[in-house]
Motif scaffolding. Structure first.
Motif, PDB file in Angstrom:
ATOM      1  N   LEU A   1       1.093  -1.296  -0.015  1.00 35.20           N
ATOM      2  CA  LEU A   1      -0.016   0.025  -0.171  1.00 35.20           C
ATOM      3  C   LEU A   1       0.923   1.104   0.146  1.00 35.20           C
ATOM      4  O   LEU A   1       0.627   2.252  -0.773  1.00 35.20           O
ATOM      5  CB  LEU A   1      -0.808  -0.071   1.258  1.00 35.20           C
ATOM      6  N   ILE A   2       2.001   1.269   0.867  1.00 37.10           N
ATOM      7  CA  ILE A   2       2.824   2.459   0.904  1.00 37.10           C
ATOM      8  C   ILE A   2       3.423   2.593  -0.343  1.00 37.10           C
ATOM      9  O   ILE A   2       3.624   3.978  -1.108  1.00 37.10           O
ATOM     10  CB  ILE A   2       3.865   2.360   1.826  1.00 37.10           C
ATOM     11  N   LYS A   3       4.144   1.568  -1.274  1.00 38.28           N
ATOM     12  CA  LYS A   3       4.326   1.727  -2.435  1.00 38.28           C
ATOM     13  C   LYS A   3       3.443   2.267  -3.460  1.00 38.28           C
ATOM     14  O   LYS A   3       3.820   3.022  -4.238  1.00 38.28           O
ATOM     15  CB  LYS A   3       5.067   0.405  -3.097  1.00 38.28           C
ATOM     16  N   SER A   4       2.292   1.854  -3.245  1.00 37.91           N
ATOM     17  CA  SER A   4       1.073   2.434  -4.323  1.00 37.91           C
ATOM     18  C   SER A   4       0.925   3.903  -3.989  1.00 37.91           C
ATOM     19  O   SER A   4       0.860   4.447  -5.015  1.00 37.91           O
ATOM     20  CB  SER A   4      -0.138   1.555  -3.881  1.00 37.91           C
ATOM     21  N   ILE A   5       0.923   4.180  -2.951  1.00 38.39           N
ATOM     22  CA  ILE A   5       0.788   5.775  -2.476  1.00 38.39           C
ATOM     23  C   ILE A   5       1.793   6.568  -2.985  1.00 38.39           C
ATOM     24  O   ILE A   5       1.728   7.695  -3.606  1.00 38.39           O
ATOM     25  CB  ILE A   5       0.214   6.113  -1.077  1.00 38.39           C
TER      26      ILE A   5
ATOM     27  N   LYS B   1       3.696   5.714  -5.508  1.00 40.79           N
ATOM     28  CA  LYS B   1       3.802   6.119  -6.916  1.00 40.79           C
ATOM     29  C   LYS B   1       2.883   7.192  -7.268  1.00 40.79           C
ATOM     30  O   LYS B   1       2.943   8.036  -8.240  1.00 40.79           O
ATOM     31  CB  LYS B   1       3.208   4.685  -7.614  1.00 40.79           C
ATOM     32  N   GLU B   2       1.496   7.139  -6.544  1.00 40.17           N
ATOM     33  CA  GLU B   2       0.637   8.327  -6.861  1.00 40.17           C
ATOM     34  C   GLU B   2       1.138   9.669  -6.677  1.00 40.17           C
ATOM     35  O   GLU B   2       1.016  10.491  -7.294  1.00 40.17           O
ATOM     36  CB  GLU B   2      -0.573   8.050  -5.862  1.00 40.17           C
ATOM     37  N   MET B   3       1.993   9.647  -5.478  1.00 38.64           N
ATOM     38  CA  MET B   3       2.453  10.976  -5.185  1.00 38.64           C
ATOM     39  C   MET B   3       3.627  11.369  -5.988  1.00 38.64           C
ATOM     40  O   MET B   3       3.897  12.714  -6.568  1.00 38.64           O
ATOM     41  CB  MET B   3       3.339  10.930  -3.966  1.00 38.64           C
ATOM     42  N   SER B   4       4.481  10.381  -6.702  1.00 36.35           N
ATOM     43  CA  SER B   4       5.442  10.677  -7.767  1.00 36.35           C
ATOM     44  C   SER B   4       4.803  11.174  -8.988  1.00 36.35           C
ATOM     45  O   SER B   4       5.226  12.070  -9.484  1.00 36.35           O
ATOM     46  CB  SER B   4       6.322   9.318  -7.966  1.00 36.35           C
ATOM     47  N   SER B   5       3.664  10.450  -9.401  1.00 39.65           N
ATOM     48  CA  SER B   5       3.209  10.855 -10.561  1.00 39.65           C
ATOM     49  C   SER B   5       2.411  12.378 -10.555  1.00 39.65           C
ATOM     50  O   SER B   5       2.273  12.853 -11.513  1.00 39.65           O
ATOM     51  CB  SER B   5       1.962   9.920 -10.947  1.00 39.65           C
ATOM     52  N   ALA B   6       2.028  12.826  -9.303  1.00 41.76           N
ATOM     53  CA  ALA B   6       1.414  14.087  -8.951  1.00 41.76           C
ATOM     54  C   ALA B   6       2.487  15.130  -9.038  1.00 41.76           C
ATOM     55  O   ALA B   6       1.880  16.274  -8.928  1.00 41.76           O
ATOM     56  CB  ALA B   6       0.381  14.009  -8.082  1.00 41.76           C
ATOM     57  N   ALA B   7       3.655  14.782  -8.901  1.00 38.99           N
ATOM     58  CA  ALA B   7       4.470  15.856  -8.540  1.00 38.99           C
ATOM     59  C   ALA B   7       5.124  16.553  -9.734  1.00 38.99           C
ATOM     60  O   ALA B   7       4.854  16.184 -10.879  1.00 38.99           O
ATOM     61  CB  ALA B   7       5.788  14.887  -8.020  1.00 38.99           C
TER      62      ALA B   7
END
Length: 293
Positions: A281-285, A287-293
Motif C-alpha cells: 500500500l505504501i509503495k502504491s501511494i 507512486k501516486e505522489m510521484s506521478s502528481a509531483a
C-alpha cells in the motif's frame, strides 16, 4: 553506548518518593509548605523531570517519616540521577518536558507507536522533518531549525545501535498519514519509499491501519507511544504510555492505564494490514505522489 543517562534512576526515585508521601498521607501542598518549596518543585521531582541532590531527598524522606535505611537507599539512588544524556547538550532545541521522553526512549527495549497525523520522528526523512519543523516553528532561525533536525537525526541512531541492543520499534500508521502530502509531493514520495526500506529492518515493523478498517477499541486515544523496559533488572521500570502536544506531555504508568492502552494496541493490531500488505500500500501511494509531483 548506553546514552539513557539518568532518566530511569530519576523516574524510579520519583516514584518511590511519591509512594512514601502518599503512604504518609501527606499532600503535595502540605509537603511543599513543610519543606518551604513550591508544589511544582515536588511534582518535578516525583515525575523524574530533574535530577535531585541527596540532601533534598533526605529532607523529603524526613517529612514523610521514612526509616534511616530508606533514607540511605534514596540518597544512593539520588546520586545516580546526576548523569546527563546526549540530549542535554542541545539546550533549547529540546523542550524540557521532551527531554524526559528522549531519555526513556533511549532506555526502552521496545517502542510501540500509533500515529494518526504524521510519520513518526524516528522514521522521518530530513525533507519531511524539515517541513514539519518549519510549519510548527516559523519564528525559528535557520540555525534553530537545524538544531531541531539534528536532535531528530540523533534520536534515530538508537534503531541501529549495537550496545545496548537496539529497541524493537512497532508502528501502526493511519492510512491518512501516508496520504497527507508535503508541499513537495516528490519529497513525500521519497519519505514513503524510505518507510518501505526502514520497515524491512529486523527490528522495525510498520503496519498501516486502512481507512476502511473502521473504529478500534479506545479510538479516542489518538496518537500514543508505549515504551517497554528491561525486565531482567532488580527494579524494572513499568511500561510507560506517552502522549504529547504543542504545550506539553502526559506520562501514564499505572496498572489500569497500561491495561487500557494494551487493549487499544491489540485492537489496532487486529485491524491493521500485515507488514507485507502495508508495504504494498505504501509503495502504491508513493507512486501516486510521484506521478502528481
Amino acid at each position: 553506548m548506553d546514552d539513557s543517562g539518568s532518566t530511569v534512576p530519576r523516574r524510579q526515585l520519583g516514584r518511590y518518593l511519591r509512594e512514601l508521601r502518599e503512604n504518609a498521607y501527606v499532600t503535595v501542598t502540605a509537603a511543599a509548605k513543610e519543606l518551604e518549596w513550591s508544589a511544582p518543585r515536588i511534582w518535578r521531582y516525583e515525575t523524574g523531570q530533574v535530577p535531585m541532590h541527596p540532601n533534598d531527598v533526605e529532607a523529603m524522606c524526613r517529612v514523610y517519616g521514612a526509616s534511616r535505611e530508606t533514607v540511605d537507599t534514596m540518597r544512593a539512588l539520588a546520586r545516580e540521577t546526576k548523569a546527563h544524556g546526549w540530549w542535554h547538550s542541545y539546550g533549547e532545541a529540546i523542550k524540557d518536558w521532551f527531554k524526559l521522553y528522549v531519555g526513556l526512549e533511549a532506555a526502552a527495549t521496545s517502542i510501540r507507536h500509533h500515529e494518526v497525523n504524521l510519520v513518526p520522528g524516528l522514521l522521518q526523512t530530513v525533507e519531511y522533518m524539515t517541513e514539519v519543523i518549519a510549519i510548527d516553528c516559523p519564528q525559528f532561525s535557520e540555525a534553530e531549525r537545524k538544531a531541531k533536525v539534528d536532535v531528530r537525526l540523533r534520536r534515530q541512531r538508537l534503531l541501529a545501535r549495537a550496545v545496548p541492543r537496539a529497541p524493537q520499534l512497532d508502528v501502526i500508521l493511519s492510512e491518512a498519514v501516508l496520504r497527507r502530502p508535503l508541499r513537495d509531493r516528490a519529497a513525500m514520495a521519497r519519505q514513503l519509499d524510505a518507510l518501505v526500506v526502514m520497515s524491512e529492518q529486523h527490528n522495525v515493523s510498520v503496519r498501516v491501519l486502512p481507512l476502511e478498517a473502521g473504529l478500534f477499541r479506545w479510538s479516542q486515544a489518538g496518537t500514543f507511544t508505549m515504551l517497554d523496559f528491561p525486565t531482567d533488572v532488580r527494579e524494572p521500570e513499568p511500561t510507560t504510555i506517552y502522549m504529547d502536544g504543542p504545550c506539553g506531555a502526559v506520562y501514564l504508568d499505572k496498572p489500569h492505564e497500561i491495561e487500557t492502552y494494551d487493549d487499544a494496541w491489540r485492537s489496532l493490531a487486529e485491524r491493521a494490514l500485515s507488514g507485507a500488505e502495508s508495504r504494498e500500500l505504501i509503495k502504491s501511494i508513493a507512486k501516486e505522489m510521484s506521478s502528481a509531483a
